[in-house]
Design a protein around this motif. Structure first.
Motif, PDB file in Angstrom:
ATOM      1  N   ILE A   1       0.844  -1.195   0.000  1.00 56.34           N
ATOM      2  CA  ILE A   1       0.000   0.000   0.000  1.00 56.34           C
ATOM      3  C   ILE A   1       0.880   1.246   0.000  1.00 56.34           C
ATOM      4  CG2 ILE A   1      -1.633   1.359   1.384  1.00 56.34           C
ATOM      5  CD1 ILE A   1      -2.887  -1.224   2.336  1.00 56.34           C
ATOM      6  N   VAL A   2       0.622   2.144  -0.940  1.00 58.12           N
ATOM      7  CA  VAL A   2       1.377   3.393  -1.022  1.00 58.12           C
ATOM      8  C   VAL A   2       0.530   4.598  -0.612  1.00 58.12           C
ATOM      9  CG1 VAL A   2       2.866   2.453  -2.817  1.00 58.12           C
ATOM     10  CG2 VAL A   2       0.820   3.739  -3.474  1.00 58.12           C
ATOM     11  N   ASP A   3      -0.783   4.449  -0.639  1.00 57.31           N
ATOM     12  CA  ASP A   3      -1.692   5.498  -0.213  1.00 57.31           C
ATOM     13  C   ASP A   3      -2.885   4.845   0.479  1.00 57.31           C
ATOM     14  OD1 ASP A   3      -2.613   8.207  -0.027  1.00 57.31           O
ATOM     15  OD2 ASP A   3      -4.061   7.763  -1.616  1.00 57.31           O
TER      16      ASP A   3
ATOM     17  N   LYS B   1      -1.130   1.738   5.557  1.00 55.35           N
ATOM     18  CA  LYS B   1      -2.178   0.952   6.209  1.00 55.35           C
ATOM     19  C   LYS B   1      -3.500   1.113   5.462  1.00 55.35           C
ATOM     20  CE  LYS B   1      -0.002  -0.280  10.151  1.00 55.35           C
ATOM     21  NZ  LYS B   1       0.136  -1.658  10.645  1.00 55.35           N
ATOM     22  N   LEU B   2      -4.373   0.116   5.598  1.00 54.07           N
ATOM     23  CA  LEU B   2      -5.723   0.252   5.084  1.00 54.07           C
ATOM     24  C   LEU B   2      -6.433   1.389   5.813  1.00 54.07           C
ATOM     25  CD1 LEU B   2      -6.781  -3.510   4.906  1.00 54.07           C
ATOM     26  CD2 LEU B   2      -6.490  -1.978   2.940  1.00 54.07           C
TER      27      LEU B   2
ATOM     28  N   THR C   1      -5.976   0.704  -7.415  1.00 52.66           N
ATOM     29  CA  THR C   1      -6.721   1.555  -6.498  1.00 52.66           C
ATOM     30  C   THR C   1      -8.039   0.867  -6.181  1.00 52.66           C
ATOM     31  OG1 THR C   1      -5.743   3.608  -7.334  1.00 52.66           O
ATOM     32  CG2 THR C   1      -7.828   3.794  -6.143  1.00 52.66           C
ATOM     33  N   VAL C   2      -8.344   0.751  -4.898  1.00 49.34           N
ATOM     34  CA  VAL C   2      -9.564   0.095  -4.425  1.00 49.34           C
ATOM     35  C   VAL C   2     -10.454   1.149  -3.780  1.00 49.34           C
ATOM     36  CG1 VAL C   2     -10.521  -1.638  -2.861  1.00 49.34           C
ATOM     37  CG2 VAL C   2      -8.354  -2.074  -4.052  1.00 49.34           C
ATOM     38  N   ASP C   3     -11.705   1.200  -4.215  1.00 51.18           N
ATOM     39  CA  ASP C   3     -12.650   2.169  -3.675  1.00 51.18           C
ATOM     40  C   ASP C   3     -13.950   1.444  -3.321  1.00 51.18           C
ATOM     41  OD1 ASP C   3     -14.080   4.363  -2.920  1.00 51.18           O
ATOM     42  OD2 ASP C   3     -14.027   5.381  -4.862  1.00 51.18           O
ATOM     43  N   ASP C   4     -14.258   1.375  -2.045  1.00 49.51           N
ATOM     44  CA  ASP C   4     -15.514   0.802  -1.569  1.00 49.51           C
ATOM     45  C   ASP C   4     -15.998   1.694  -0.439  1.00 49.51           C
ATOM     46  OD1 ASP C   4     -17.624  -0.588  -0.521  1.00 49.51           O
ATOM     47  OD2 ASP C   4     -16.625  -2.539  -0.474  1.00 49.51           O
ATOM     48  N   SER C   5     -16.836   2.648  -0.781  1.00 48.31           N
ATOM     49  CA  SER C   5     -17.250   3.677   0.172  1.00 48.31           C
ATOM     50  C   SER C   5     -18.094   3.122   1.301  1.00 48.31           C
ATOM     51  CB  SER C   5     -18.025   4.774  -0.561  1.00 48.31           C
ATOM     52  OG  SER C   5     -19.175   4.241  -1.209  1.00 48.31           O
TER      53      SER C   5
ATOM     54  N   TRP D   1      -7.936   3.348  -1.346  1.00 43.99           N
ATOM     55  CA  TRP D   1      -6.538   3.049  -1.059  1.00 43.99           C
ATOM     56  C   TRP D   1      -5.866   2.478  -2.293  1.00 43.99           C
ATOM     57  CZ3 TRP D   1      -5.459  -2.351  -0.899  1.00 43.99           C
ATOM     58  CH2 TRP D   1      -6.579  -3.185  -0.764  1.00 43.99           C
ATOM     59  N   SER D   2      -4.561   2.729  -2.411  1.00 42.55           N
ATOM     60  CA  SER D   2      -3.814   2.364  -3.622  1.00 42.55           C
ATOM     61  C   SER D   2      -2.516   1.659  -3.254  1.00 42.55           C
ATOM     62  CB  SER D   2      -3.495   3.611  -4.455  1.00 42.55           C
ATOM     63  OG  SER D   2      -4.679   4.294  -4.816  1.00 42.55           O
ATOM     64  N   GLY D   3      -1.983   0.933  -4.229  1.00 37.33           N
ATOM     65  CA  GLY D   3      -0.732   0.224  -3.992  1.00 37.33           C
ATOM     66  C   GLY D   3      -0.012  -0.127  -5.274  1.00 37.33           C
ATOM     67  N   SER D   4       1.139  -0.747  -5.117  1.00 33.91           N
ATOM     68  CA  SER D   4       1.981  -1.129  -6.244  1.00 33.91           C
ATOM     69  C   SER D   4       2.581  -2.503  -5.976  1.00 33.91           C
ATOM     70  CB  SER D   4       3.093  -0.095  -6.435  1.00 33.91           C
ATOM     71  OG  SER D   4       4.004  -0.504  -7.445  1.00 33.91           O
TER      72      SER D   4
END
Length: 372
Positions: free
Chosen positions: A151-153, A158-159, A310-314, A321-324
């Protein structure tokens, strides 16, 4: 233990000396072609760290006959880097070269020790365990950036916090009851109470993170589609590139509905329409239908495929949150993950549960470890 997973007849992340030791001791009667493939793959894992961290770069990606960047091949995303930054590294975004060397050397040493460890006799009662370390391929290196998390953002690695709705959902009495069944702490009502991995239906989720083994993905392209075959439970994602809209919101699927497009030399894939069984790491069937995932695949060099997500679940997290997670090219081949054909674990978990009920067991209940 799920014996159907055992067509994986070699361990890709072991060194040459380990494969030779296995052959000498006669633990497995491998055919020559499996040993040959294993040795070739082992060489790529045991190359010097300096060489692995400085791949030969290519100024532009190779092209398909129709002009798109050619991302085809078999790629592996095994890594020692965790999804979230460990608590003991709260202020450490990147590892030093010395820290990386220590982590990777400790992993290789642990694999070598476990390979030669004496056998332990299984005893009836309690958790009988699963595979030993020989069958695992968790990787032996961290990500090239040396970042302490995938996770970078958010920047803390962290989640994001759960929403109040998700917190209630994940901590409800029903969720705890199902978690106890899946964790072996209570008898299993039915196969439907077990997760999709135990049932050999769906395991990796989107985005797909590395697990204990079978971390390989085969990408095939045409001008109109990209297909991604994952080795683990052998699911195939078909991603249209022709600009068609997503399917109706009433159609929900385990892997959602993916649509791809090229932004320069980067393949961007947006996936929506997940059903209530969507799976991301430890969030197994605990996400909402609002889930939306955007992935970015890009050519880095002949041996590296860039992968960002990038994962978006409101309705689950308070923020996206985003990652690489870069992927390394491997020569293959990929093997059939024959899950159902040997899924004795599922049958035994159900049989053990019925036996416990007949005996009126009220104490601590332990079923065999998860087949995955």
């Amino acid at each position: 233990m799920q014996l159907g997973c055992l067509p994986l007849l070699f361990k890709r992340s072991y060194g040459v000396f380990q494969v030779e030791a296995i052959a000498r001791k006669g633990r497995f009667q491998m055919e020559c072609r499996y040993l040959t493939v294993c040795l070739l793959l082992a060489v790529s894992v045991w190359m010097p760290i300096e060489a692995a961290s400085q791949p030969t770069s290519s100024p532009t990606p190779p092209r398909t006959p129709w002009g798109d960047p050619d991302l085809q091949g078999i790629w592996n995303n095994a890594t020692l880097t965790p999804l979230q930054r460990p608590d003991e590294m709260v202020d450490l975004e990147f590892l030093s070269e010395e820290q990386v060397a220590n982590i990777e050397q400790q992993t290789v040493g642990r694999n070598a020790r476990l390979l030669t460890a004496p056998a332990q006799r299984t005893q009836a009662g309690g958790n009988v365990g699963a595979y030993n370390n020989f069958w695992m391929e968790r990787g032996t290196t961290v990500v090239p950036s040396r970042r302490t998390s995938l996770i970078v953002d958010p920047p803390d690695g962290k989640l994001p916090p759960l929403t109040p709705e998700a917190d209630r959902r994940l901590n409800s009495m029903e969720s705890r009851r199902i978690a106890d069944m899946r964790g072996g702490r209570s008898p299993v009502d039915s196969w439907e109470a077990l997760d999709l991995g135990d049932r050999c239906l769906w395991y990796r989720g989107i985005p797909s993170f590395p697990t204990g083994y079978n971390n390989n993905y085969h990408i095939v392209q045409t001008s109109q589609f990209v297909a991604i075959l994952q080795e683990h439970i052998h699911d195939v994602r078909f991603i249209p590139l022709d600009g068609r809209p997503h399917v109706s919101g009433t159609i929900r699927q385990y892997g959602g509905d993916s649509r791809g497009r090229w932004e320069g030399d980067t393949l961007v894939v947006e996936t929506t329409n997940f059903n209530d069984k969507a799976f991301i790491r430890n969030f197994n069937g605990q996400l909402s239908e609002a889930l939306r995932v955007v992935e970015r695949f890009s050519w880095v060099d002949a041996d590296t495929l860039g992968y960002e997500f990038t994962v978006d679940d409101s309705q689950t997290w308070t923020a996206a949150w985003s990652g690489s997670l870069p992927m390394a090219r491997v020569s293959g081949p990929m093997f059939e993950y024959a899950c159902h054909e040997g899924n004795y674990g599922l049958m035994n978990m159900l049989a053990g549960s019925r036996a416990a009920e007949r005996e009126g067991s009220t104490g601590k209940f332990l079923i065999p470890g998860s087949i995955q």
